[in-house]
Enzyme design. Structure first.
Site, PDB file in Angstrom:
ATOM      1  N   LYS A   1      22.012 -12.400  11.597  1.00 21.11           N
ATOM      2  CA  LYS A   1      23.398 -12.031  11.300  1.00 21.11           C
ATOM      3  C   LYS A   1      24.266 -12.705  12.347  1.00 21.11           C
ATOM      4  CE  LYS A   1      26.417  -8.101  10.324  1.00 21.11           C
ATOM      5  NZ  LYS A   1      27.655  -8.626  10.846  1.00 21.11           N
TER       6      LYS A   1
ATOM      7  N   PHE B   1      24.156 -19.159   3.667  1.00 25.68           N
ATOM      8  CA  PHE B   1      23.141 -18.220   3.180  1.00 25.68           C
ATOM      9  C   PHE B   1      23.157 -18.000   1.671  1.00 25.68           C
ATOM     10  CE2 PHE B   1      26.485 -15.729   5.429  1.00 25.68           C
ATOM     11  CZ  PHE B   1      27.097 -15.138   4.330  1.00 25.68           C
TER      12      PHE B   1
END
Ligand code: AMP
Length: 502
Positions: free
Chosen positions: A184, A275
Site C-alpha cells: 500500500k 495496480f
C-alpha cells in the site's frame, strides 16, 4: 472571487478577506457586504436567470492571456447587479460550493424518483460518468435502458474503487478464497487514461492533474504498450537523495502547483505503482476478475523502476503474509492491501468489498486542550472544536498540534473517561482565559487521549507537527497537564511511522 467581490462592492480586497476570515464562506461574506453597502440603486437593471447563465457560460469559454481579467469582470458584473441574497448564491455557484444541504445521494435519489428508475441504475451510471446533468437527461429520455448503457469515457474521470479497513492481516487473508497482497503506497491515486498519444491524469477526487505532472505523462506515453486504456495506480514522491518515499504531504505540493511546474518535478521525482486496468481498446474490463485484469495489466505496460506494477504476492499463508507486510513497512510504504483475486472492479463510494487495507495502528497520544471554537446554529453554547497541544519538556509550555472536531456524542459510552459534548463544555467553561469571536483559549488543564491517522510536519502549528484526523478516545482524569505526552514522544512517533527515518 475575492477580487470580484471587492470590485462589485467597491471595497478593498483586504476588507473582503477580513470578513471572509470570520465567516469562512465567501457566499455569506458577499451577502453581508452587499447588504451593508447599498440598497439596490433605483431603476437598476434586474438580474435575470438568462443574464447569469450567459455570464457563467462566457466565463467557461475564456482562456489564455487576459482571460483572468475578463472572468473577473463577468463575475463582478453579476455581483454588482445582484441583491444580497442573489450575490450569495452566485458566488457559491461559481465556487461550486452551494451548501444548500443537498449532497450527491439526495440528487441521485431525486433523479431515480423523478424518472421512475432504480437508485442503483442511477448510481451505476453516475459512477462511470459523474455528472448528474447527463445522468438525469438520459434517465428522463431513455430510462433504465439508457442508464445501463453508460460507459466509461476516455478523458473523463470516473468514481474509483475504494478499500475497506480490516481488523488484521489474518482476518483479511481469510476473507476471500484466493488473495494477493500488494504494497500500500502512500501517495496520490492516479488514473491514467490513454488514447493513442493523448494522456489524461485524474485523482480519485476526479481532479484533472495532467498539466501538473508532465513527467508522469511522458512515462505513460513511453511505457504503456496498449493503444487505448485506463490504468489505475498510486504515484508516490521520492526523496531526491535517498530515493525513499516522501510523505504524501510533500508530493501534494506538486498537485496544487500552477506555476514553475518544471522546477517542482525536479525537486520531487515520482514513482508510479500500477495496480489495475479497467479499460482496454474499446472494452470495459471492470467485469473481469482481478486475476484476469492483472494479466491484461502486465501485457499493457513495459515496466521500468519508476513506472511499474505494484509489488504483489499471492499467498494464503499467514507467516508469508506477515513477512511481506513487514517488508512493505521496511521499504517505507504504508502497509498492504489484500485483494480478492476473484473480485470485479467495483467503482463507487459505497464500499463493495474486494480490497482490504492493513496498516499499523498509531499509538495514541495524551494531549492538552488549550483552546477551541464555540459551535454555531444548533450547537451554539457548546464547544464546536478543540485545539490540542503537546508539552514542550524544556519549558513546560503547551504547543498546538492539531484540531479535533469534537466527535463527542450525545450519549456516553461505557469507557472510563468518556464524555458527552455537554459535559466537555461544562468542564471547559470555567477554564476560559480569553475569547475572540467564536475562538476561545482555555487554561491548559484537561488532558485527553486521542487516536489519529498520522503525524505530519506542519509549518502552521507552533509545535511543528500536526495530528491528521485526530479522534477523541477519553478524558485522562488521572493525568495532569504536566503528565501529558511531550514533543520528544511525538518526534519519536513521527519517525517511527512507515519506517521513516530508519
Ligand atoms: P485509504 O486512502 O487509506 O482509504 O486507502 C485506499 C487508498 O490506498 C487507495 O485509494 C489508493 O490511493 C491507495 N493505494 C496504495 N496502494 C494501493 C494498492 N496496491 N491497491 C489499491 N490502492 C492502493
Amino acid at each position: 472571487m475575492l477580487k470580484a467581490i471587492a470590485k462589485a462592492v467597491g471595497i478593498s480586497v483586504e476588507d473582503v478577506v477580513k470578513d471572509y476570515k470570520k465567516s469562512g464562506d465567501l457566499g455569506t461574506t458577499v451577502e453581508s457586504l452587499v447588504s451593508k453597502k447599498r440598497q439596490r440603486t433605483l431603476g437598476a437593471e434586474q438580474l435575470t436567470v438568462g443574464k447569469v447563465f450567459a455570464n457563467l457560460q462566457a466565463i467557461s469559454e475564456h482562456s489564455g492571456s487576459g482571460s483572468q481579467d475578463r472572468k473577473l469582470d463577468l463575475i463582478a458584473e453579476l455581483l454588482s447587479q445582484a441583491t444580497a441574497l442573489e450575490a450569495k448564491y452566485i458566488a457559491r455557484t461559481v465556487l461550486e460550493q452551494l451548501r444548500i444541504g443537498v449532497a450527491e445521494g439526495l440528487v441521485r435519489d431525486a433523479v431515480a424518483s423523478a424518472y421512475n428508475v432504480s437508485v442503483d441504475d442511477v448510481e451505476g451510471a453516475w459512477n462511470l460518468l459523474p455528472d448528474f446533468g447527463e445522468v438525469a437527461k438520459v434517465a428522463k429520455e431513455d430510462g433504465e435502458k439508457g442508464l445501463k448503457k453508460f460507459k466509461l469515457r476516455l478523458g473523463t474521470p470516473f468514481i474509483v474503487q475504494l478499500a475497506e479497513k480490516s481488523p488484521g492481516l489474518k482476518e483479511a487473508i481469510t476473507s476471500f478464497k484466493k488473495v494477493i497482497l500488494e504494497y500500500k503506497y502512500d501517495g496520490m491515486r492516479t488514473l491514467i487514461h490513454k488514447k493513442g498519444e493523448k494522456i489524461w491524469l485524474f485523482t480519485r477526487n476526479l481532479e484533472n492533474i495532467t498539466v501538473a505532472f508532465p513527467d508522469l505523462v511522458q512515462m505513460a506515453r513511453k511505457q504503456i504498450k496498449a493503444e487505448d486504456c485506463v490504468l489505475d495506480g498510486e504515484t508516490i514522491g521520492l526523496d531526491k537523495k535517498t530515493g525513499k518515499p516522501v510523505p504524501f504531504q510533500q508530493l501534494s505540493t506538486r498537485i496544487k502547483r500552477k506555476y514553475d511546474i518544471e522546477k517542482a518535478f525536479g525537486e520531487i521525482p515520482i514513482e508510479v505503482n500500477l495496480f489495475d486496468i479497467v479499460y482496454l481498446d474499446g472494452k470495459n474490463l471492470m467485469d473481469l476478475t482481478f486475476e484476469e485484469r492483472r494479466k491484461y495489466l502486465e501485457k499493457a505496460v513495459k515496466e521500468t523502476d519508476k513506472f511499474h506494477i505494484a509489488k504483489g504476492f499471492v499467498t494464503s499463508d499467514l507467516k508469508e503474509a506477515e513477512t511481506f507486510y513487514k517488508e512493505a513497512l521496511k521499504a517505507g510504504e504504508e502497509g498492504v492491501i489484500v485483494k480478492d483475486m476473484e473480485a470485479l472492479y467495483v467503482p463507487g463510494r459505497r464500499v463493495a468489498g474486494g480490497w482490504l487495507k492493513i496498516k499499523p495502528v498509531m499509538e495514541s497520544l495524551d494531549v492538552v486542550i488549550v483552546g477551541g471554537t464555540w459551535g454555531t446554529g444548533k450547537r451554539a453554547g457548546t464547544i464546536g472544536s478543540l485545539h490540542l497541544a503537546i508539552r514542550e519538556p524544556e519549558t513546560g509550555r503547551f504547543l498546538e498540534c492539531g484540531m479535533l472536531g469534537t466527535g463527542l456524542k450525545e450519549k456516553k459510552s461505557e469507557q472510563a473517561g468518556s464524555a458527552t459534548l455537554k459535559e466537555m463544555t461544562k468542564l471547559l467553561k470555567p477554564l476560559v482565559e480569553s475569547e475572540d469571536g467564536s475562538l476561545v483559549r482555555f487554561k491548559p488543564k484537561i488532558v485527553i487521549e486521542v487516536a489519529y491517522e498520522e503525524i505530519q510536519k506542519s509549518p502552521t502549528y507552533v509545535s511543528g507537527y500536526a495530528l491528521r484526523f485526530p479522534r477523541f478516545i477519553r478524558i485522562r482524569f488521572d493525568k495532569g497537564p504536566d503528565e501529558a505526552d511531550d514533543l520528544n514522544r511525538m518526534e519519536k512517533l513521527y519517525k517511527q511511522q512507515k519506517g521513516r527515518g530508519k
